[in-house]
Design a protein around this motif. Structure first.
Motif, PDB file in Angstrom:
ATOM      1  N   GLU A 115      -9.420   7.810  -1.100  1.00 15.95           N
ATOM      2  CA  GLU A 115     -10.084   6.649  -1.941  1.00 15.95           C
ATOM      3  C   GLU A 115      -9.139   5.174  -1.593  1.00 15.95           C
ATOM      4  O   GLU A 115      -7.913   5.267  -1.113  1.00 15.95           O
ATOM      5  N   GLY A 116      -9.611   4.121  -1.739  1.00 20.90           N
ATOM      6  CA  GLY A 116      -9.042   2.980  -1.650  1.00 20.90           C
ATOM      7  C   GLY A 116      -8.461   2.487  -3.102  1.00 20.90           C
ATOM      8  O   GLY A 116      -9.262   2.118  -3.987  1.00 20.90           O
ATOM      9  N   LEU A 117      -7.175   2.428  -3.078  1.00 22.31           N
ATOM     10  CA  LEU A 117      -6.257   2.118  -4.135  1.00 22.31           C
ATOM     11  C   LEU A 117      -5.387   0.952  -3.980  1.00 22.31           C
ATOM     12  O   LEU A 117      -5.027   0.412  -2.886  1.00 22.31           O
ATOM     13  N   THR A 118      -4.941   0.285  -5.180  1.00 26.74           N
ATOM     14  CA  THR A 118      -4.028  -0.836  -5.168  1.00 26.74           C
ATOM     15  C   THR A 118      -2.843  -0.229  -5.296  1.00 26.74           C
ATOM     16  O   THR A 118      -2.752   0.860  -5.487  1.00 26.74           O
ATOM     17  N   VAL A 119      -1.728  -1.000  -4.872  1.00 31.07           N
ATOM     18  CA  VAL A 119      -0.227  -0.459  -5.350  1.00 31.07           C
ATOM     19  C   VAL A 119      -0.287  -0.028  -6.405  1.00 31.07           C
ATOM     20  O   VAL A 119       0.526   1.064  -6.618  1.00 31.07           O
ATOM     21  N   GLY A 120      -0.424  -0.789  -7.653  1.00 27.92           N
ATOM     22  CA  GLY A 120      -0.407  -0.541  -8.880  1.00 27.92           C
ATOM     23  C   GLY A 120      -1.117   0.859  -9.066  1.00 27.92           C
ATOM     24  O   GLY A 120      -0.557   1.794  -9.851  1.00 27.92           O
ATOM     25  N   ALA A 121      -2.224   1.317  -8.601  1.00 29.37           N
ATOM     26  CA  ALA A 121      -2.810   2.332  -8.700  1.00 29.37           C
ATOM     27  C   ALA A 121      -2.007   3.600  -8.071  1.00 29.37           C
ATOM     28  O   ALA A 121      -1.994   4.788  -8.690  1.00 29.37           O
ATOM     29  N   MET A 122      -1.549   3.368  -6.984  1.00 30.64           N
ATOM     30  CA  MET A 122      -0.597   4.408  -6.559  1.00 30.64           C
ATOM     31  C   MET A 122       0.415   4.570  -7.241  1.00 30.64           C
ATOM     32  O   MET A 122       0.862   5.840  -7.360  1.00 30.64           O
ATOM     33  N   ALA A 123       1.091   3.605  -7.949  1.00 27.91           N
ATOM     34  CA  ALA A 123       2.185   3.951  -8.743  1.00 27.91           C
ATOM     35  C   ALA A 123       1.755   4.687 -10.007  1.00 27.91           C
ATOM     36  O   ALA A 123       2.575   5.589 -10.596  1.00 27.91           O
ATOM     37  N   ASN A 124       0.607   4.371 -10.449  1.00 23.86           N
ATOM     38  CA  ASN A 124      -0.008   5.105 -11.608  1.00 23.86           C
ATOM     39  C   ASN A 124      -0.282   6.458 -11.345  1.00 23.86           C
ATOM     40  O   ASN A 124      -0.281   7.283 -12.269  1.00 23.86           O
ATOM     41  N   ALA A 125      -0.534   6.805  -9.971  1.00 23.98           N
ATOM     42  CA  ALA A 125      -0.816   8.154  -9.530  1.00 23.98           C
ATOM     43  C   ALA A 125       0.517   9.126  -9.609  1.00 23.98           C
ATOM     44  O   ALA A 125       0.465  10.200  -9.964  1.00 23.98           O
ATOM     45  N   ILE A 126       1.687   8.295  -9.262  1.00 28.20           N
ATOM     46  CA  ILE A 126       3.071   8.770  -9.297  1.00 28.20           C
ATOM     47  C   ILE A 126       3.239   9.447 -10.754  1.00 28.20           C
ATOM     48  O   ILE A 126       3.498  10.395 -10.985  1.00 28.20           O
ATOM     49  N   MET A 127       3.095   8.209 -11.537  1.00 26.19           N
ATOM     50  CA  MET A 127       3.202   8.726 -13.192  1.00 26.19           C
ATOM     51  C   MET A 127       2.403  10.039 -13.711  1.00 26.19           C
ATOM     52  O   MET A 127       2.862  10.705 -14.217  1.00 26.19           O
ATOM     53  N   THR A 128       1.058   9.959 -13.253  1.00 22.86           N
ATOM     54  CA  THR A 128       0.375  11.038 -13.606  1.00 22.86           C
ATOM     55  C   THR A 128       0.663  12.239 -13.078  1.00 22.86           C
ATOM     56  O   THR A 128       0.603  13.333 -13.822  1.00 22.86           O
TER      57      THR A 128
END
Length: 202
Positions: A115-128
């Motif tokens: 998918e196309g993610l913002t950098v913030g979403a990628m950081a959120n993905a690491i948290m999840t």
């Protein structure tokens, strides 16, 4: 001892956000690798990862290291747009905020998100993914939040998706893949430990 590694090239470059020892941080990557090293490894990881990349004809790969047998413990899982690749060794379980044991062991998590993610979403993905990792460890009876040398990387395309938390479809898929692949990898790792134990005694 002959080591077996895992190399995963991408069909096209992806944005990477990771704490990997080789090309960690925020970068563009052509793929990633899990590099097996000896137990009690104390080499120069920068030089060794760069040499590994060159010896295998790779360029701009993100590299993780583990003392676990990559061939024996690697597990994968897919849900929605997310695919997880995990290697686990838990000889050094640790709880955040407490003094850890200093023995070799690593959980490496690589998430490929189509998918196309913002950098913030990628950081959120690491948290999840980290929450899913910790839940899985606790569920399986490990009194730990991780190990002392865990690695994680998220690979995605640049885009507009802003969130990857536990209430989002993306976050749910991340949780499912991490939990499934980690549980399988830990089962494989425990099996290798038990087989070594059996061969140590008559």
């Amino acid at each position: 001892m002959e080591f077996e590694h895992f190399i995963h090239p991408f069909d096209e470059p992806m944005i990477a956000l990771s704490n990997a020892p080789h090309r960690g941080g925020l970068t563009e990557a052509n793929g990633f690798f899990f590099m097996q090293v000896p137990k009690n490894y104390s080499g120069n990881y920068r030089e060794d990862c760069l040499a590994f990349e060159r010896e295998n004809g790779l360029s701009n790969f993100v590299g993780f290291m583990t003392a676990a047998s990559v061939r024996k413990v690697l597990a994968t899982a897919t849900s929605g747009s997310v695919r997880a690749y995990i290697t686990a060794g838990v000889t050094n379980p640790a709880i955040a905020g407490e003094e850890p044991p200093w023995r070799p062991g690593t959980i490496n998590i690589a998430l490929i998100i189509k998918e196309g993610l913002t950098v913030g979403a990628m950081a959120n993905a690491i948290m999840t993914a980290t929450e899913a990792k910790t839940y899985t460890l606790m569920k399986l009876g490990y009194n730990a939040t991780g190990t002392t040398s865990d690695g994680i990387g998220v690979f995605a395309f640049e885009g507009e998706t802003e969130w990857a938390g536990t209430a989002t479809e993306l976050g749910i898929n991340i949780g499912k893949t991490v939990r499934k692949a980690l549980e399988e990898s830990l089962r494989k790792w425990k099996g290798t430990k038990e087989r070594r134990s059996l061969t140590s005694f008559p």
